[in-house]
Design a protein around this motif. Structure first.
Motif, PDB file in Angstrom:
ATOM      1  N   LYS A  99      40.156  44.040  33.871  1.00 42.15           N
ATOM      2  CA  LYS A  99      39.273  44.862  34.714  1.00 42.15           C
ATOM      3  C   LYS A  99      39.121  44.278  36.117  1.00 42.15           C
ATOM      4  CE  LYS A  99      37.639  47.875  31.618  1.00 42.15           C
ATOM      5  NZ  LYS A  99      38.794  48.035  30.740  1.00 42.15           N
ATOM      6  N   VAL A 100      39.654  43.104  36.299  1.00 36.10           N
ATOM      7  CA  VAL A 100      39.421  42.370  37.546  1.00 36.10           C
ATOM      8  C   VAL A 100      39.931  43.113  38.771  1.00 36.10           C
ATOM      9  CG1 VAL A 100      40.381  40.370  38.761  1.00 36.10           C
ATOM     10  CG2 VAL A 100      39.131  40.043  36.623  1.00 36.10           C
ATOM     11  N   ARG A 101      41.113  43.723  38.636  1.00 39.04           N
ATOM     12  CA  ARG A 101      41.689  44.411  39.783  1.00 39.04           C
ATOM     13  C   ARG A 101      40.807  45.565  40.251  1.00 39.04           C
ATOM     14  NH1 ARG A 101      47.867  46.111  40.582  1.00 39.04           N
ATOM     15  NH2 ARG A 101      48.256  45.154  38.573  1.00 39.04           N
ATOM     16  N   SER A 102      40.168  46.234  39.307  1.00 40.18           N
ATOM     17  CA  SER A 102      39.240  47.306  39.669  1.00 40.18           C
ATOM     18  C   SER A 102      37.959  46.740  40.288  1.00 40.18           C
ATOM     19  CB  SER A 102      38.902  48.137  38.428  1.00 40.18           C
ATOM     20  OG  SER A 102      37.861  49.036  38.719  1.00 40.18           O
ATOM     21  N   VAL A 103      37.412  45.721  39.665  1.00 44.25           N
ATOM     22  CA  VAL A 103      36.119  45.185  40.104  1.00 44.25           C
ATOM     23  C   VAL A 103      36.172  44.653  41.547  1.00 44.25           C
ATOM     24  CG1 VAL A 103      34.440  43.334  39.685  1.00 44.25           C
ATOM     25  CG2 VAL A 103      35.235  44.724  37.790  1.00 44.25           C
ATOM     26  N   VAL A 104      37.280  44.037  41.917  1.00 43.92           N
ATOM     27  CA  VAL A 104      37.326  43.470  43.279  1.00 43.92           C
ATOM     28  C   VAL A 104      37.388  44.553  44.361  1.00 43.92           C
ATOM     29  CG1 VAL A 104      38.414  41.322  42.500  1.00 43.92           C
ATOM     30  CG2 VAL A 104      39.852  43.156  43.429  1.00 43.92           C
ATOM     31  N   ARG A 105      37.568  45.813  43.953  1.00 43.19           N
ATOM     32  CA  ARG A 105      37.567  46.896  44.954  1.00 43.19           C
ATOM     33  C   ARG A 105      36.157  47.224  45.437  1.00 43.19           C
ATOM     34  NH1 ARG A 105      41.231  50.037  41.362  1.00 43.19           N
ATOM     35  NH2 ARG A 105      43.268  49.159  41.762  1.00 43.19           N
ATOM     36  N   TYR A 106      35.143  46.918  44.644  1.00 51.82           N
ATOM     37  CA  TYR A 106      33.786  47.291  45.069  1.00 51.82           C
ATOM     38  C   TYR A 106      32.766  46.150  45.007  1.00 51.82           C
ATOM     39  CZ  TYR A 106      33.222  47.772  40.011  1.00 51.82           C
ATOM     40  OH  TYR A 106      33.208  47.527  38.670  1.00 51.82           O
ATOM     41  N   ALA A 107      33.000  45.138  44.197  1.00 53.50           N
ATOM     42  CA  ALA A 107      31.966  44.116  44.001  1.00 53.50           C
ATOM     43  C   ALA A 107      31.899  43.138  45.174  1.00 53.50           C
ATOM     44  CB  ALA A 107      32.225  43.357  42.707  1.00 53.50           C
ATOM     45  N   HIS A 108      30.684  42.770  45.534  1.00 50.31           N
ATOM     46  CA  HIS A 108      30.472  41.721  46.538  1.00 50.31           C
ATOM     47  C   HIS A 108      30.192  40.370  45.875  1.00 50.31           C
ATOM     48  CE1 HIS A 108      29.482  45.554  48.598  1.00 50.31           C
ATOM     49  NE2 HIS A 108      30.068  44.981  49.625  1.00 50.31           N
ATOM     50  N   HIS A 109      29.546  40.429  44.692  1.00 50.96           N
ATOM     51  CA  HIS A 109      29.221  39.200  43.953  1.00 50.96           C
ATOM     52  C   HIS A 109      29.498  39.426  42.469  1.00 50.96           C
ATOM     53  CE1 HIS A 109      26.762  37.684  47.390  1.00 50.96           C
ATOM     54  NE2 HIS A 109      26.421  38.947  47.506  1.00 50.96           N
ATOM     55  N   ILE A 110      30.093  38.431  41.828  1.00 49.17           N
ATOM     56  CA  ILE A 110      30.256  38.453  40.367  1.00 49.17           C
ATOM     57  C   ILE A 110      29.348  37.354  39.811  1.00 49.17           C
ATOM     58  CG2 ILE A 110      31.867  38.265  38.433  1.00 49.17           C
ATOM     59  CD1 ILE A 110      32.903  40.377  40.263  1.00 49.17           C
ATOM     60  N   HIS A 111      28.358  37.757  38.996  1.00 52.07           N
ATOM     61  CA  HIS A 111      27.401  36.773  38.461  1.00 52.07           C
ATOM     62  C   HIS A 111      27.878  36.149  37.162  1.00 52.07           C
ATOM     63  CE1 HIS A 111      23.591  38.051  40.778  1.00 52.07           C
ATOM     64  NE2 HIS A 111      24.598  38.729  41.304  1.00 52.07           N
ATOM     65  N   SER A 112      28.951  36.668  36.600  1.00 52.62           N
ATOM     66  CA  SER A 112      29.296  36.358  35.214  1.00 52.62           C
ATOM     67  C   SER A 112      30.631  35.632  35.087  1.00 52.62           C
ATOM     68  CB  SER A 112      29.329  37.670  34.430  1.00 52.62           C
ATOM     69  OG  SER A 112      29.991  38.682  35.201  1.00 52.62           O
ATOM     70  N   VAL A 113      30.899  34.708  35.993  1.00 55.28           N
ATOM     71  CA  VAL A 113      32.142  33.943  35.909  1.00 55.28           C
ATOM     72  C   VAL A 113      31.942  32.826  34.877  1.00 55.28           C
ATOM     73  CG1 VAL A 113      33.815  32.543  37.172  1.00 55.28           C
ATOM     74  CG2 VAL A 113      32.724  34.507  38.293  1.00 55.28           C
ATOM     75  N   ASP A 114      32.775  32.845  33.850  1.00 55.19           N
ATOM     76  CA  ASP A 114      32.515  31.949  32.717  1.00 55.19           C
ATOM     77  C   ASP A 114      33.756  31.283  32.137  1.00 55.19           C
ATOM     78  OD1 ASP A 114      33.690  34.136  31.561  1.00 55.19           O
ATOM     79  OD2 ASP A 114      32.077  34.529  30.125  1.00 55.19           O
ATOM     80  N   ARG A 115      34.904  31.389  32.838  1.00 58.05           N
ATOM     81  CA  ARG A 115      36.087  30.692  32.313  1.00 58.05           C
ATOM     82  C   ARG A 115      37.152  30.569  33.396  1.00 58.05           C
ATOM     83  NH1 ARG A 115      35.747  35.903  31.005  1.00 58.05           N
ATOM     84  NH2 ARG A 115      37.646  37.165  30.848  1.00 58.05           N
ATOM     85  N   ASP A 116      38.000  29.566  33.248  1.00 55.81           N
ATOM     86  CA  ASP A 116      39.037  29.281  34.242  1.00 55.81           C
ATOM     87  C   ASP A 116      39.961  30.468  34.464  1.00 55.81           C
ATOM     88  OD1 ASP A 116      38.032  26.755  34.490  1.00 55.81           O
ATOM     89  OD2 ASP A 116      39.755  25.719  33.608  1.00 55.81           O
ATOM     90  N   ARG A 117      40.342  31.106  33.364  1.00 56.44           N
ATOM     91  CA  ARG A 117      41.301  32.199  33.457  1.00 56.44           C
ATOM     92  C   ARG A 117      40.755  33.347  34.317  1.00 56.44           C
ATOM     93  NH1 ARG A 117      44.823  35.590  30.822  1.00 56.44           N
ATOM     94  NH2 ARG A 117      43.414  36.726  29.472  1.00 56.44           N
ATOM     95  N   LEU A 118      39.452  33.566  34.236  1.00 59.33           N
ATOM     96  CA  LEU A 118      38.832  34.614  35.047  1.00 59.33           C
ATOM     97  C   LEU A 118      38.856  34.225  36.529  1.00 59.33           C
ATOM     98  CD1 LEU A 118      37.329  37.301  35.148  1.00 59.33           C
ATOM     99  CD2 LEU A 118      35.212  36.071  34.576  1.00 59.33           C
ATOM    100  N   VAL A 119      38.646  32.952  36.812  1.00 58.17           N
ATOM    101  CA  VAL A 119      38.700  32.465  38.200  1.00 58.17           C
ATOM    102  C   VAL A 119      40.083  32.725  38.786  1.00 58.17           C
ATOM    103  CG1 VAL A 119      38.566  30.418  39.689  1.00 58.17           C
ATOM    104  CG2 VAL A 119      36.925  30.713  37.801  1.00 58.17           C
ATOM    105  N   THR A 120      41.102  32.368  38.020  1.00 61.89           N
ATOM    106  CA  THR A 120      42.483  32.570  38.472  1.00 61.89           C
ATOM    107  C   THR A 120      42.758  34.050  38.706  1.00 61.89           C
ATOM    108  OG1 THR A 120      43.046  30.699  37.063  1.00 61.89           O
ATOM    109  CG2 THR A 120      44.881  32.018  37.896  1.00 61.89           C
ATOM    110  N   ALA A 121      42.324  34.888  37.778  1.00 62.51           N
ATOM    111  CA  ALA A 121      42.574  36.335  37.885  1.00 62.51           C
ATOM    112  C   ALA A 121      41.830  36.932  39.082  1.00 62.51           C
ATOM    113  CB  ALA A 121      42.153  37.028  36.588  1.00 62.51           C
ATOM    114  N   LEU A 122      40.593  36.511  39.294  1.00 61.35           N
ATOM    115  CA  LEU A 122      39.814  37.033  40.422  1.00 61.35           C
ATOM    116  C   LEU A 122      40.446  36.616  41.746  1.00 61.35           C
ATOM    117  CD1 LEU A 122      36.160  36.394  39.136  1.00 61.35           C
ATOM    118  CD2 LEU A 122      37.124  38.632  39.695  1.00 61.35           C
TER     119      LEU A 122
END
Ligand SMILES: *Cc1c(COP(=O)(O)O)cnc(C)c1O
Length: 249
Positions: A99-122
């Motif tokens: 879902k990351v590719r969609s979320v970065v189109r509108y989100a200014h802040h992500i409060h729920s970063v909880d793993r390395d893989r998500l950091v890399t993807a974001l």
């Protein structure tokens, strides 16, 4: 008008939202005063999940500028619908990497970063989207304190520093701070004041290495007073503004 009547006449949705906001504003002001903190230190984020874009639009007309969503499937069309409004969008739900590719189109802040893989993807998605840096908060699972069992989303307190470093080093991402939800399990369950005090300690430790990571996101409809007393800079309030949700958010 009684609450009963309000509930039966959605035509007065604007009035309902105005009353909900006024009530929450009053609670925040009182909590700030009790804590000896200026009101300007606390930002209200209205959690609009499960409610229609028309509510987000009404909230914007009442001066709301910060809104939060927890599911990309709902948030993406809502954000598109409201693209003409001067809103800052916070994503507060569990985030799957697909879902990351969609979320970065509108989100200014992500409060729920909880793993390395998500950091890399974001980081990768922000780079591809050619958008400004994305603010990230480490979600802390306080129920996982001292090696307690698996809890909800979030990293155990002892893993926060490493994930914060990882975010700070990722191209396109900015480390904004930390976030938590009062735990339902573990030694801090049922004691939001103690839980939020623990989050503040963790936030202070993160700021020692990352001075710009000043956001402390804590407190919802039921416990915003305890969060403000403990030092929260951002409270995330849904039901107290919009009413009880008809389905699980
Ligand atoms: C739904 C939600 C909120 C708001 O909760 P309320 O009890 O409706 O105020 C805050 N934070 C997160 C992460 C949520 O999912």
């Amino acid at each position: 008008m009684t609450n009963q009547q309000d509930a039966e006449f959605p035509a007065d949705r604007l009035g309902q939202l105005k009353a909900g906001l006024a009530d929450v504003e009053q609670r925040i002001a009182t909590a700030c005063e009790a804590a000896g903190r200026p009101r300007s230190e606390v930002t209200l984020i209205v959690v609009t999940k499960t409610y229609p874009a028309s509510d987000t639009r009404l909230l914007a007309s009442l001066g709301v500028r910060e809104v939060a969503e927890n599911r990309d499937q709902d948030a993406a069309p809502k954000a598109a619908d409201c693209a003409d409004l001067p809103l800052t969008w916070h994503f507060v739900g569990q985030l799957q990497t697909n879902k990351v590719r969609s979320v970065v189109r509108y989100a200014h802040h992500i409060h729920s970063v909880d793993r390395d893989r998500l950091v890399t993807a974001l980081s990768e998605a922000v780079r591809r989207a050619e958008r400004p840096d994305l603010g990230c908060l480490v979600q802390v699972a306080l129920e996982r304190e001292a090696g307690e069992g698996e809890g909800r989303a979030g990293v155990a307190p002892e893993q926060v520093a490493a994930l914060a470093d990882k975010i700070a080093q990722a191209p396109g991402l900015r480390l904004d701070g930390v976030m938590t939800v009062a735990p339902l399990a573990g030694p801090l369950a049922g004691d939001p004041a103690a839980a939020f005090a623990r989050l503040t300690e963790i936030a202070t430790a993160v700021r020692a290495s990352h001075p710009a990571a000043t956001m402390v996101s804590a407190g919802m409809s039921g416990d915003l007073e305890q969060a403000i007393a403990a030092g929260a800079t951002h409270v995330r309030v849904g039901t107290a503004v919009l009413g009880a949700r008809s389905r699980l958010g």
